[in-house]
Design a protein around this motif. Sequence first.
Motif, PDB file in Angstrom:
ATOM      1  N   GLN A 250       0.840  -1.189   0.000  1.00  0.00           N
ATOM      2  CA  GLN A 250       0.000   0.000   0.000  1.00  0.00           C
ATOM      3  C   GLN A 250       0.878   1.243   0.000  1.00  0.00           C
ATOM      4  OE1 GLN A 250      -3.478   0.145   0.055  1.00  0.00           O
ATOM      5  NE2 GLN A 250      -3.304   2.331  -0.199  1.00  0.00           N
ATOM      6  N   ILE A 251       0.646   2.147  -0.957  1.00  0.00           N
ATOM      7  CA  ILE A 251       1.307   3.448  -0.945  1.00  0.00           C
ATOM      8  C   ILE A 251       0.531   4.353   0.015  1.00  0.00           C
ATOM      9  CG2 ILE A 251       1.933   5.489  -2.285  1.00  0.00           C
ATOM     10  CD1 ILE A 251       2.201   3.703  -4.723  1.00  0.00           C
ATOM     11  N   ILE A 252       1.169   4.801   1.062  1.00  0.00           N
ATOM     12  CA  ILE A 252       0.485   5.626   2.057  1.00  0.00           C
ATOM     13  C   ILE A 252       0.862   7.098   1.941  1.00  0.00           C
ATOM     14  CG2 ILE A 252       0.259   3.711   3.682  1.00  0.00           C
ATOM     15  CD1 ILE A 252       2.611   4.962   5.254  1.00  0.00           C
ATOM     16  N   TYR A 253       1.891   7.391   1.152  1.00  0.00           N
ATOM     17  CA  TYR A 253       2.309   8.783   0.959  1.00  0.00           C
ATOM     18  C   TYR A 253       2.931   8.899  -0.424  1.00  0.00           C
ATOM     19  CZ  TYR A 253       4.775  13.234   1.674  1.00  0.00           C
ATOM     20  OH  TYR A 253       5.234  14.513   1.570  1.00  0.00           O
ATOM     21  N   LEU A 254       2.470   9.880  -1.207  1.00  0.00           N
ATOM     22  CA  LEU A 254       3.012  10.096  -2.544  1.00  0.00           C
ATOM     23  C   LEU A 254       2.977  11.590  -2.841  1.00  0.00           C
ATOM     24  CD1 LEU A 254       4.124   8.897  -5.150  1.00  0.00           C
ATOM     25  CD2 LEU A 254       1.761   8.691  -5.978  1.00  0.00           C
ATOM     26  N   LYS A 255       4.138  12.149  -3.040  1.00  0.00           N
ATOM     27  CA  LYS A 255       4.274  13.572  -3.311  1.00  0.00           C
ATOM     28  C   LYS A 255       5.484  13.746  -4.220  1.00  0.00           C
ATOM     29  CE  LYS A 255       4.310  18.049  -0.897  1.00  0.00           C
ATOM     30  NZ  LYS A 255       4.387  18.708   0.428  1.00  0.00           N
ATOM     31  N   GLU A 256       5.233  13.725  -5.532  1.00  0.00           N
ATOM     32  CA  GLU A 256       6.334  13.717  -6.484  1.00  0.00           C
ATOM     33  C   GLU A 256       7.199  14.967  -6.391  1.00  0.00           C
ATOM     34  OE1 GLU A 256       7.595  11.455  -8.279  1.00  0.00           O
ATOM     35  OE2 GLU A 256       6.089   9.924  -7.902  1.00  0.00           O
ATOM     36  N   GLN A 257       6.633  16.088  -5.993  1.00  0.00           N
ATOM     37  CA  GLN A 257       7.447  17.288  -5.822  1.00  0.00           C
ATOM     38  C   GLN A 257       8.318  17.207  -4.585  1.00  0.00           C
ATOM     39  OE1 GLN A 257       4.183  17.050  -5.548  1.00  0.00           O
ATOM     40  NE2 GLN A 257       3.276  18.637  -4.233  1.00  0.00           N
ATOM     41  N   GLY A 258       8.026  16.244  -3.717  1.00  0.00           N
ATOM     42  CA  GLY A 258       8.864  15.993  -2.568  1.00  0.00           C
ATOM     43  C   GLY A 258       8.576  16.873  -1.375  1.00  0.00           C
ATOM     44  N   GLN A 259       9.016  16.410  -0.204  1.00  0.00           N
ATOM     45  CA  GLN A 259       8.866  17.131   1.057  1.00  0.00           C
ATOM     46  C   GLN A 259      10.233  17.198   1.731  1.00  0.00           C
ATOM     47  OE1 GLN A 259       6.164  18.631   2.740  1.00  0.00           O
ATOM     48  NE2 GLN A 259       7.809  19.298   4.094  1.00  0.00           N
ATOM     49  N   TRP A 260      10.742  18.424   1.947  1.00  0.00           N
ATOM     50  CA  TRP A 260      12.019  18.566   2.636  1.00  0.00           C
ATOM     51  C   TRP A 260      11.903  18.042   4.060  1.00  0.00           C
ATOM     52  CZ3 TRP A 260      15.955  19.240  -0.314  1.00  0.00           C
ATOM     53  CH2 TRP A 260      15.923  20.089  -1.420  1.00  0.00           C
ATOM     54  N   LEU A 261      12.891  17.291   4.507  1.00  0.00           N
ATOM     55  CA  LEU A 261      12.954  16.829   5.887  1.00  0.00           C
ATOM     56  C   LEU A 261      13.873  17.758   6.672  1.00  0.00           C
ATOM     57  CD1 LEU A 261      13.250  12.963   5.408  1.00  0.00           C
ATOM     58  CD2 LEU A 261      11.193  14.368   5.639  1.00  0.00           C
ATOM     59  N   THR A 262      13.512  18.017   7.921  1.00  0.00           N
ATOM     60  CA  THR A 262      14.288  18.896   8.783  1.00  0.00           C
ATOM     61  C   THR A 262      14.977  18.077   9.870  1.00  0.00           C
ATOM     62  OG1 THR A 262      12.513  19.337  10.377  1.00  0.00           O
ATOM     63  CG2 THR A 262      12.555  20.674   8.359  1.00  0.00           C
ATOM     64  N   THR A 263      15.652  18.759  10.777  1.00  0.00           N
ATOM     65  CA  THR A 263      16.351  18.074  11.865  1.00  0.00           C
ATOM     66  C   THR A 263      15.449  17.839  13.077  1.00  0.00           C
ATOM     67  OG1 THR A 263      17.187  20.205  12.649  1.00  0.00           O
ATOM     68  CG2 THR A 263      18.610  18.938  11.170  1.00  0.00           C
ATOM     69  N   SER A 264      14.186  18.167  12.956  1.00  0.00           N
ATOM     70  CA  SER A 264      13.204  17.907  14.023  1.00  0.00           C
ATOM     71  C   SER A 264      12.160  16.926  13.512  1.00  0.00           C
ATOM     72  CB  SER A 264      12.521  19.202  14.467  1.00  0.00           C
ATOM     73  OG  SER A 264      13.456  20.105  15.000  1.00  0.00           O
ATOM     74  N   TYR A 265      11.723  16.027  14.390  1.00  0.00           N
ATOM     75  CA  TYR A 265      10.698  15.068  13.995  1.00  0.00           C
ATOM     76  C   TYR A 265       9.414  15.798  13.611  1.00  0.00           C
ATOM     77  CZ  TYR A 265      13.311  10.974  15.585  1.00  0.00           C
ATOM     78  OH  TYR A 265      14.247   9.984  15.717  1.00  0.00           O
ATOM     79  N   ALA A 266       8.845  15.400  12.489  1.00  0.00           N
ATOM     80  CA  ALA A 266       7.580  15.966  12.024  1.00  0.00           C
ATOM     81  C   ALA A 266       6.699  14.848  11.507  1.00  0.00           C
ATOM     82  CB  ALA A 266       7.820  16.998  10.926  1.00  0.00           C
TER      83      ALA A 266
END
Length: 348
Positions: A250-266
């Motif tokens: 199951q694909i639960i997350y799909l965002k081809e433009q992408g999501q930047w990850l930071t140094t804090s949990y989100a």
Amino acid sequence: MFKRYIYFLIAVLLVGCTADETPEPEKVTEVYVVPYVQAFKDVEQGTTRALPPGYEALVPDENMQIELFLTSGEQETAGTLNYDRTSGKWRSSLELEAGKSYKVYGYMQKAGTNHSVAYTDNGINLTLNNLSPLVGNDPCVITGVLQGDKDTGPIGGTDIRRGKFDYVGETSANGNYIYLLFDHFYAGLDFQFKVDAEYSTLRKIKLKEIRLTTHQVETVSAHLQVRGNDTGENPITNVGWISTSGNQEQIIYLKEQGQWLTTSYASLVDAQFAPVFTEADYLTLTCRYDIYTSDGTKLISKDRTAENRLTRIGGLTYGQKRTVKISINSTYVYVLDDSDAQDPTIKP
């Protein structure tokens, strides 16, 4: 144990009869639904909450449907509600008689779900067949009903109570407004991501896709017993599961433009799963991502994938959620950039 409560305000149009015809009870011909939802509660927080004073708007999923079963004696009126993005409403055609007493039951699940219903003196036995053990939506069953009026605003924490399913059809002058309270019958996972602080000085990560795979279960059937009560307790008295062996992805997350990850949990995405797994079972988490230079201006590597086993899925029951924290940390960089050539901290 977390609980998500959803209520719906249903505004309906009524059609009457002409003066020279034999009077008949007015009937509801169209239903509009406006959903609201309570925030999730994590099982590892160790506390539970009573009904909160406020609700938040539910983001509609066009693949979801609401199935309603309204019973009056031996008569049943059933209807399917779909979300209309153009009008921004959930809508369906139902026929209810003004002045008639009903019990309102139902569920919210993926479109096309096969179901069967058996009614008891104070509830229903609901069977949902051929379900996926992993879902990215939010399967729920109705656990409470409140009769409102045309001036009804947001309900408070004590206005609606689980275990009450009574509703009386109103006249066209008053209008029909119904609040529906929903509860989960799947368990949940909250995925939180971050990048290690030291690694973030070398590279930036843009997450694009998250997939879950089970290697033990292919499909499930859920058997729910819902019973009315006067105590406000959860009317879901039992949830039984039957599963078939196999794999399911199951694909639960799909965002081809992408999501930047930071140094804090989100928190990036929630997923639900049928709680049929043992402590020995596991899920495979597959992430697809792009790697950039530390300033985010240059793409270094596109569509990389990483797999991890999730082993903490056993022991949860319906209505419970666990947080999964994922930290991206690497001791080396796969591809060197020109700007890295003079940096002795980076190893090829």
